[in-house]
Design a protein around this motif. Structure first.
Motif, PDB file in Angstrom:
ATOM      1  N   TYR A  66       4.637  16.773  22.258  1.00 58.45           N
ATOM      2  CA  TYR A  66       3.797  15.797  22.949  1.00 58.45           C
ATOM      3  C   TYR A  66       2.335  16.201  22.913  1.00 58.45           C
ATOM      4  CZ  TYR A  66       5.095  18.878  26.868  1.00 58.45           C
ATOM      5  OH  TYR A  66       5.349  19.946  27.660  1.00 58.45           O
ATOM      6  N   MET A  83       1.104  17.680  20.282  1.00 60.01           N
ATOM      7  CA  MET A  83       0.786  17.248  18.921  1.00 60.01           C
ATOM      8  C   MET A  83       0.475  15.754  18.909  1.00 60.01           C
ATOM      9  SD  MET A  83       3.312  17.001  15.713  1.00 60.01           S
ATOM     10  CE  MET A  83       3.720  15.317  16.129  1.00 60.01           C
ATOM     11  N   ALA A  84       1.276  14.987  19.654  1.00 65.94           N
ATOM     12  CA  ALA A  84       1.061  13.542  19.692  1.00 65.94           C
ATOM     13  C   ALA A  84      -0.311  13.228  20.283  1.00 65.94           C
ATOM     14  CB  ALA A  84       2.166  12.872  20.507  1.00 65.94           C
ATOM     15  N   LEU A 144      -2.931  15.174  20.225  1.00 69.39           N
ATOM     16  CA  LEU A 144      -3.952  15.574  19.251  1.00 69.39           C
ATOM     17  C   LEU A 144      -4.037  14.553  18.118  1.00 69.39           C
ATOM     18  CD1 LEU A 144      -3.296  19.413  19.089  1.00 69.39           C
ATOM     19  CD2 LEU A 144      -5.206  18.247  20.175  1.00 69.39           C
ATOM     20  N   ALA A 145      -2.876  14.025  17.730  1.00 71.22           N
ATOM     21  CA  ALA A 145      -2.873  13.024  16.666  1.00 71.22           C
ATOM     22  C   ALA A 145      -3.615  11.770  17.102  1.00 71.22           C
ATOM     23  CB  ALA A 145      -1.444  12.677  16.274  1.00 71.22           C
ATOM     24  N   ARG A 146      -3.588  11.500  18.418  1.00 73.50           N
ATOM     25  CA  ARG A 146      -4.294  10.359  18.960  1.00 73.50           C
ATOM     26  C   ARG A 146      -5.786  10.654  18.975  1.00 73.50           C
ATOM     27  NH1 ARG A 146      -1.020   9.791  23.450  1.00 73.50           N
ATOM     28  NH2 ARG A 146      -2.468  10.731  24.894  1.00 73.50           N
ATOM     29  N   GLY A 147      -6.132  11.936  18.999  1.00 74.09           N
ATOM     30  CA  GLY A 147      -7.529  12.321  19.015  1.00 74.09           C
ATOM     31  C   GLY A 147      -8.035  12.658  20.401  1.00 74.09           C
ATOM     32  N   GLU A 148      -7.147  13.036  21.322  1.00 71.77           N
ATOM     33  CA  GLU A 148      -7.555  13.394  22.678  1.00 71.77           C
ATOM     34  C   GLU A 148      -8.400  14.665  22.652  1.00 71.77           C
ATOM     35  OE1 GLU A 148      -7.065  11.619  25.229  1.00 71.77           O
ATOM     36  OE2 GLU A 148      -5.201  10.473  25.020  1.00 71.77           O
TER      37      GLU A 148
END
Lengths: 277, 616
Positions: free
Chosen positions: A177, A179-180, A182-186
């Protein structure tokens, strides 16, 4: 104001309901000791330094419920004050050590490898010094004062907290989660505060509780050696030390503070330890 | 004593948090004759493992066998005390667990562990036990049976460990062996070898087997009789061919249907292209992607490559399926496309725009357009957040929706993935696996993406739930016009949702073709192996496959590893001296496929439509 207070209480209750039973019990127990620390001295029948009886090391009686100490002061009143100082000093030093420890521990996982390496070696260095020896040295050099005690104990227990929180954060930082997010760009701060920290609370609260227990033990040790809280202030350790002569008479003045100390530390330990509800 | 195993009215209960008890297994009766293999079939939570463990007199922590009679090989298991159970387990009945990788002790050699039951039960002296272990290794078709025991678990593959575990279970020559989903974690190509090894050993030694699984196709191959379980009770039981061909209860029919996923209708696609008169527009294009780790050489390429020279593109509104065995680089492909694992070389382009390798360097708009739905919904949803908060965060992050608007939109997303609104305030640990996967999907949709990367989204789900998720995905893709990359190792799932397929092996794309053409025409030898390894729900299938394969050449160990074809060590049609040295050229086939093989197109193995009953 009343609304927000009620809201905060509701949120607090919801938070407590989601906690594991161990930390929840420990929180309840700590709250009990806090109440005694805050309210206790207000209920004390005598001032802590007031000599109320010519009979020293008196036993339990209706006039002095817990007897008197080596100078004929009311033990019950002094005990209430002692709990206040022990709980206060240890709470502040735990807040200090765990606050910085957790902050640095999480920061170490989010920042560059070099920050982590330097911090890690520093903490290892601190961890390798025996805690009592370190405290004795600092207090001998800086003089015995309550702020010095709090600061010293804060420094002593920071590396442990740093290690625990770093280990926890490292594991969670690998979670999918995160990773998710970070993938969103948080951003880094969001990931730390919202994704990682909420999943650390359970184990972290246990860790904070244990560190509080360690702090109580160290402070009592120091006070017993005469390097902790100085008269006219009083804490549980110094209460035991000043009345240690009463041991031969089986006086409550030495037995009762010891029991209270044990209740505080062992009780908290038990509350945290038992896994089953 | 007519039956080797006889269970009458078995009840198992579990303790709840508040001290109450919930039934886990309710009034189950079953029996198996000597030498028979009985399959316990059901989805997770159906009580199949609980029953299998009850045969060994064991109930998991918090559970209790509360009633019924269990007789195994003439022993009343339910009346045994701890000492009797100790000498019974491992001696009369033994157990093969699902995940051999975690069931072996990594600190001991395999030999020590395999012969341990024989020594613990005083069955054999050490030397004889070792001899019998080697015999079993040979019977299990393990490589180097004399020396394999000296190795440690981490040095062997999952399929090999699973067979070693069976050898451990068989070393005391038990009467009954319980197999608990022993091939679920394996690739289809490995599964065949393991199934065949198990079956041979059981038949030759006349052992009674209990085979726990959720895969009906496997049941068809190994079991004489099957018991279908649901919610801890027997739903249907009978001879395997009978149960599979003529299921009597609705639930069994549903299970059987879930194994026959409808193949994606192919009709609309070429028509649309023809009507618009334009070439299909690629959304995502990967060119010459290299991802790896280890020392970097002069060209900036890493020594160990997970992906090596990948060229792929996804057409708008279509689904590209990526299939391959575990470790072939499927997930890395998704991670590289999403920017979570920056490639060492090559470019990722989205609608002609080159995307940065690292997600942090991509613009929010670029990140929004490509969303990844990861395999394990348990791990990918933050357990501290409510479902509503998870969805609202994405809506706020990408679309700046807040408050009531965000809430309404989040509820609409729940509708889209067919979840009740009550889920909004729950946290992921309170949801079922299928529900979590739907939330996971809704989160990706919340960004309103153009491309969704689905990484093994059904791998952790029961077949019936997985079938529902696939249908949902297919529908959504059509209504929302999404493009997808669908990564899987499950050929049925692939054919249900994909338009085009890329076959990945050892970090290379060995073949690309239309999904509809996968079952017929000329294919890469590896594709053929994969397709023919998918178990079919037809008794006798395993025999046919094994007969075909044993006729083929023995595996070959290449001398020069590196540039050659990744399939060379297993290929039966390899050209000696060429395949292991030279990278195969990519050849276009008549029906629009691309195959990387040295064989001339005319010599490629052909899959005849009648060769497979998957279409049936």
């Amino acid at each position: 104001m009343g609304m927000s207070l009620a809201g905060a209480a509701r949120r607090g209750a919801a938070f407590a309901a989601r906690l594991a039973p161990g930390p929840r019990r420990a929180l309840a127990l700590l709250a009990f000791w806090f109440v005694i620390a805050i309210v206790g001295p207000l209920l004390a029948p005598h001032a802590p330094g007031e000599i109320v009886d010519r009979d020293v090391f008196a036993g339990f009686s209706a006039r002095h419920w817990l007897g008197t100490d080596y100078l004929g002061r009311d033990l019950g009143s002094r005990l209430l004050w002692a709990v206040r100082y022990t709980v206060l000093i240890c709470t502040l030093s735990t807040l200090l050590s765990c606050g910085f420890g957790i902050m640095l521990g999480i920061a170490a996982t989010a920042m560059s490898v070099w920050v982590e390496r330097v911090l890690g070696r520093l903490m290892d260095g601190l961890l390798s010094i025996p805690s009592l020896l370190f405290a004795l040295l600092v207090i001998a050099a800086a003089g015995e004062s309550v702020p010095a005690l709090i600061l010293t104990m804060g420094v002593i227990y920071m590396p442990g907290s740093y290690r625990t929180s770093r280990a926890l954060a490292l594991r969670i930082a690998q979670a999918d989660y995160v990773m998710a997010a970070l993938a969103r760009g948080e951003g880094r701060i969001f990931v730390i505060l919202r994704e990682i920290l909420p999943n650390m609370t359970g184990p972290l609260l246990s860790d904070i509780g244990l560190r509080f227990v360690y702090a109580v033990l160290l402070l009592s040790n120091l006070s017993f050696l005469g390097l902790g809280v100085q008269p006219p202030l009083v804490d549980l350790g110094s209460l035991v030390r000043e009345n240690v002569l009463g041991m031969v008479y089986g006086a409550p003045a030495v037995v009762v503070p010891t029991i209270v100390l044990a209740l505080l530390t062992v009780g908290l330990n038990f509350a945290l330890d038992r896994q089953r509800p | 004593m007519t039956h080797m195993i006889s269970v009458r009215g078995l009840h198992v209960v579990g303790r709840r948090g508040d001290g109450g008890e919930v039934p886990i297994v309710r009034d189950v009766s079953l029996e198996a004759r000597r030498g028979e293999v009985l399959a316990l079939v059901g989805e997770s939570g159906s009580g199949k493992t609980t029953i299998a463990l009850a045969l060994m007199g064991y109930a998991r922590a918090g559970c209790r066998i509360s009633g019924g009679a269990i007789a195994v090989a003439g022993h009343r298991v339910d009346q045994m005390d701890a000492g009797e159970l100790r000498s019974f387990r491992g001696r009369t009945i033994s157990y093969v667990a699902q995940n051999a990788g975690s069931a072996f002790n990594p600190a001991l050699t395999l030999h020590q562990q395999v012969i341990e039951p024989a020594l613990a039960h005083w069955v054999l002296p050490r030397r004889d036990a070792e001899r019998r272990a080697i015999e079993l290794f040979r019977a299990m078709a393990l490589p180097h049976p004399e020396t394999i025991g000296a190795r440690y678990p981490h040095q062997l593959s999952g399929g090999q460990l699973q067979r070693l575990m069976a050898a451990m279970a068989l070393i005391t020559e038990p009467e009954v062996v319980v197999f608990d989903e022993p091939t679920t974690a394996l690739d289809v190509t490995t599964q065949i070898e393991v199934l065949e090894a198990f079956r041979t050993v059981l038949v030759h030694r006349g052992i009674t087997g209990i085979y726990v699984t959720h895969d009906l196709a496997v049941v068809a191959q190994v079991a004489d009789r099957a018991v279908v379980l649901r919610h801890g009770a027997v739903c249907e039981s009978g001879d395997t061919p009978e149960v599979l061909a003529r299921p009597r209860t609705p639930y069994t029919r549903e299970l059987v249907a879930a194994c026959h996923l409808p193949v994606r209708p192919k009709g609309l696609d070429p028509a649309v292209d023809a009507a618009s008169g334009t070439a299909p527009e690629p959304v995502l294009t990967l060119s010459d992607i290299v991802v790896g780790y280890g020392r970097v050489d002069a060209n900036g390429l890493p020594a160990h490559r997970i992906l090596d020279g990948i060229d792929l593109s996804v057409t708008r509104g279509r689904t590209l399926g990526i299939i391959g065995e575990s470790g072939c680089g499927k997930s890395t492909l998704a991670r590289a496309s999403a920017g979570l694992q920056p490639p060492a070389a090559g470019t990722v382009r989205f609608r002609g725009e080159t995307l940065a390798g690292r997600v942090a360097r991509r613009t929010p708009e670029q990140r929004r357009r490509v969303q990844i739905v990861a395999q394990n919904a348990d791990l990918v949803l933050n357990p501290a957040w409510t479902v509503g908060a998870i969805l609202e965060r994405v809506l706020r992050f990408f679309h700046n929706l807040r408050g009531a608007v965000a809430r309404a939109e989040a509820l609409r997303l729940l509708d889209i993935v067919q979840l009740p609104h009550a889920v909004f305030d729950r946290r992921p640990p309170e949801l079922s696996g299928g529900q979590k996967q739907r939330v996971n999907f809704a989160r990706a949709l919340a960004a309103r993406p153009e491309l969704v990367l689905c990484d093994e989204i059904t791998a952790a789900l029961d077949p019936v739930v997985a079938a529902a998720i696939l249908t949902l995905m297919s529908d959504l893709q059509e209504t929302l016009g999404l493009s997808c990359i669908f990564i899987t190792h499950d050929l049925h799932a692939l054919r249900a949702v994909c338009d085009r397929v890329a076959v990945l092996l050892g970090g290379h794309v060995v073949e690309q073709c239309d999904a509809a053409a996968l079952m017929r025409g000329a294919h890469h030898p590896y594709t053929r192996l994969l397709v023919s390894s998918v178990p079919e729900m037809r008794p006798g299938w395993l025999d046919e496959v094994v007969a075909q394969r044993s006729a083929a050449a023995a595996p070959f160990v290449p001398t020069a590893v590196g540039e050659g074809c990744p399939f060379v060590s297993r290929c039966v049609t390899r050209i000696a001296g060429v395949c292991e040295r030279v990278r195969p050229p990519v050849v276009a086939t008549a029906d629009g496929g691309r195959i990387a093989c040295h064989l001339p197109p005319g010599d490629l193995p052909v899959l005849a439509p009648g060769n497979s009953t998957i279409d049936a």
